[in-house]
Structures are given as structure tokens and as C-alpha cells.
Design an enzyme around this catalytic site. Sequence first.
Site, PDB file in Angstrom:
ATOM      1  N   SER A 158       0.822  -1.205   0.000  1.00  0.00           N
ATOM      2  CA  SER A 158       0.000   0.000   0.000  1.00  0.00           C
ATOM      3  C   SER A 158       0.863   1.266   0.000  1.00  0.00           C
ATOM      4  O   SER A 158       1.616   1.495  -0.944  1.00  0.00           O
ATOM      5  CB  SER A 158      -0.962  -0.027   1.191  1.00  0.00           C
ATOM      6  N   ASP A 182      -0.416  -4.146  -4.005  1.00  0.00           N
ATOM      7  CA  ASP A 182      -1.544  -3.228  -4.093  1.00  0.00           C
ATOM      8  C   ASP A 182      -1.164  -1.820  -3.656  1.00  0.00           C
ATOM      9  O   ASP A 182      -1.617  -1.316  -2.605  1.00  0.00           O
ATOM     10  CB  ASP A 182      -2.738  -3.719  -3.285  1.00  0.00           C
ATOM     11  N   HIS A 252      -7.872  -5.252  -0.501  1.00  0.00           N
ATOM     12  CA  HIS A 252      -6.567  -4.591  -0.422  1.00  0.00           C
ATOM     13  C   HIS A 252      -5.536  -5.526   0.212  1.00  0.00           C
ATOM     14  O   HIS A 252      -4.428  -5.710  -0.307  1.00  0.00           O
ATOM     15  CB  HIS A 252      -6.730  -3.321   0.413  1.00  0.00           C
TER      16      HIS A 252
END
Length: 451
Positions: A158, A182, A252
Site C-alpha cells: 500500500s 496493491d 486490499h
Amino acid sequence: MLLWQYLALLLLITVHTCKARTCDEFTDLHLSHAIIGTSLKIRLLLYTREDGNCGTLMSHTNLSAHPQFNLSRPTTFVIHGYRPTGSPPTWLNSIREQMLARKDINVIVVDWNHGATNMNYFKAVENTHKAADNLTGFIKIMQENGASLSSIHMIGISLGAHISGFVGANLNGLVGRITALDPAGPQFTGTPPEDRLDHTDAQFVDVLHTDIDALGFRETLGHIDFYANGGTDQPGCPKTILSGGAYFKCDHQRSVFLYLESINRTCASRAFPCSSNKEFLDGNCLNCEQFGAAGCPVFGYDITKWKDVLLKLGQTKTYFDTNSVSPFCMTPYRVEVMIWNKDLRWGFITVKLYSNGKEAVATIDHKASKFKRYTSTKLFAQFDRDIQSVEKVSLKFSTGNALSPKYKLRVLRIRLKHLEREERPLCRYDIILEENKEVAFRPVPCEESNF
């Protein structure tokens, strides 16, 4: 002093020393910290095979204080993302343990929970550049002490993906590899390359997308970008907000669990270069000749096997689908159906494979397929498990329309070809499928010699 007294004293000192050795752990914060907000503080936790279950808090400037930090070994940095509640990531121990099980390396967990824990996401985003500058300084000290930038692998999740990119850019793209799981989308989408991760930030950049319609980044960022299940809704993840926090983070977070499975080699997910997920599901992107004998890339830790080819091809966009639970990998087949109905038929096919009491299922239902007389309809089937030595096959045809009359699909030939194993395709001839009724049969090797 008598010998036994000396040995007793030595043992006492050893026991005291061992008791004094404490393991440093990832910072555990709480929701109250997120509400108040936290200032950036970087802690580097070192793990090696010698003390894989015990972290060592590293000095940012004095590497000699850590004799177990062997700079002749490769070093992998693991960098987490935004922490809205302050709790440690659930996957942290697993990724460290599995990385060390695969290879004798230094694993450094970058703990920036102070700075990532904040109800104000924008503050956490601001801290990514500061965190990157801190890490850059540390890596430069590693360089001065003999470490090679090409032996450094950064795994960023992330916001951690963009931190990795900033570090790589600071070091002129000479870091060996960046793996982005991601990468965060909010506040980074639409920004220029210098303000986010980019494929020029390392010698090789591989990216996984699992939540492009919410928390993740939609566009390509690496030398190879993998889109699992189209990069959006991950199977098994909640579909409604009634599921609570899992609704927001499951897609996610799935990126990490997919990557973990590639490290421990639970199974392998073959990914196919394609322009879109629709083209992929339609089976229009199954040609892997450009990758030579190795075939299409396999997602995850071992993607460097395809590094040289990918660097020549340029940025490559690939797709693969997964199961809802581990093992996540699916088994791809090409299925060809030829009918002898006079009229055109539209519908969906479910195929099951059986062997030794095991069953594999593939439902081809992303859109209605068109079946035309004496014309081969090519379908892409992804089975939930791999079946060796198929003994039985079953088929079911459905139009998906409960109000219409029941139709029959008169199959002149069905052909199933495993896309990862060089083996003779399986066929069956002259089958009548009544709508919504499963028909089982024993397949035979296809008659054609060229397969």
C-alpha cells in the site's frame, strides 16, 4: 578458585546474559493513538536465520553494533502501509518467517507505525517522503560498509509501495528489486512518476493489484503488473458494508496473502499478458510464445525468472484469477465445444474433472457464450484445483433464464487442453446436454495427432 566454582560462575553469567537478551517487536498502538495522531518515527527490526523469531532494533548509523547483520547476504526490506487503528499487520510474522525459510538473507521490517497510525490519511501520506529519506540514509550507510544496491529487495504494501519507490528514486533506480503489493491509490492516482512508485525506481519492479476500484492504484507502475481477479473484487471477500472492517480492507489485504503463497510455494498462479480482464476471461490472451520455454510468467516471489524477457518487452500487464481461499491458484484449460444444433444457442458451461475421489470445478459464466453449428467455440476454463490423470468429466449447460423454454445443447465434440502440461488433450464425441442437467462421461484422448 576451584574448577567447578569457575564453571558455575560462567554458567550464571551466561544465563544472566541470555535473560537480558530481549526481542524487539513491532510497535503496537491503539485507536486512541490514531485519533490523536502520531508523529513519524522509524524503527528497523532485523531478522536473520540465526534469530528468526527475535527481532533486533537496529541503529540507523552504527552497523557495527549488529554483528549478525551480514552485508554479504542479500537484504529484504518489508514496508507496511497505512494503519488506521495502530495494530500490527496480521501478516507480519508470516512474511518474515517465510522469507527466511526460502533464502539466507537479512530481513528488515520497517516499523513506521508512528506516522502511519492516524485517522487523517493525508498525514500518513505526507510521512511517506520523510520515511523514504530516512531509509535512503540507512541504505547509503549499508553501501559505505560494502553492501551492493543490486542485492536489495524492497517489498512495499500500500503506502509502503510508494515509500519503496521514493527510496529507489533517491538511489537513482539502482536498487535490485521493488515488489509493490496493491500500491495505494488515494492521493497518488494521477500524479507524476516522481510523486509515486514508477518502473524506473529499481532495476526490476513487479506490482500486484487487488483493489483498483477503492484503496489501490489502477494503472500500471512496474516492469510487470499483475491484476488478480481483474484487480477488483477478490473472491471470498465481503460484498456488503454489513461485514464491518473486512469490507474495506479484504480486497486490499489479499495482495499480501497471495504473495505469501508464492513465497512458500503452496502453488503457482500463471499470469497471462493481456490488454484487459475481459479479453483475458474470453480466452484471447493465452499465447505465451514470447516468453520462450518458461511459458507465461508465474506471479510472485519467483518472477525474476522472467526478468530478462520482461525488461526487453517493456511494461507488461498480466491477469490471473484465484480461488476464494488458500490454495489460491487455479488451473487453466482451453475448452472447445462444437455443436450440431440447427439453431444458434447462447449459454454457460460448467465443467467438472474427477480422479481418485477428487473433483475440480470450472464455471464459465462471466458472459453467455455463443454456440453455432459446426463451429468451434473456444472457452477459457479455470479449475479450482489441478487434477492429475482425469478419469471422468461432467458437463452442465445453462441459459441462465428461468422463464424461457428448456433447451438442449447437442455437442458434436468437446475438447479439453491443459495449458500448463504438455499432454494429449481429452475429448468426447456426441453428447446431448439438457439444460441444467449434469452429464458425466469418461473422456478419451483426442484423435488428432497435432495438439
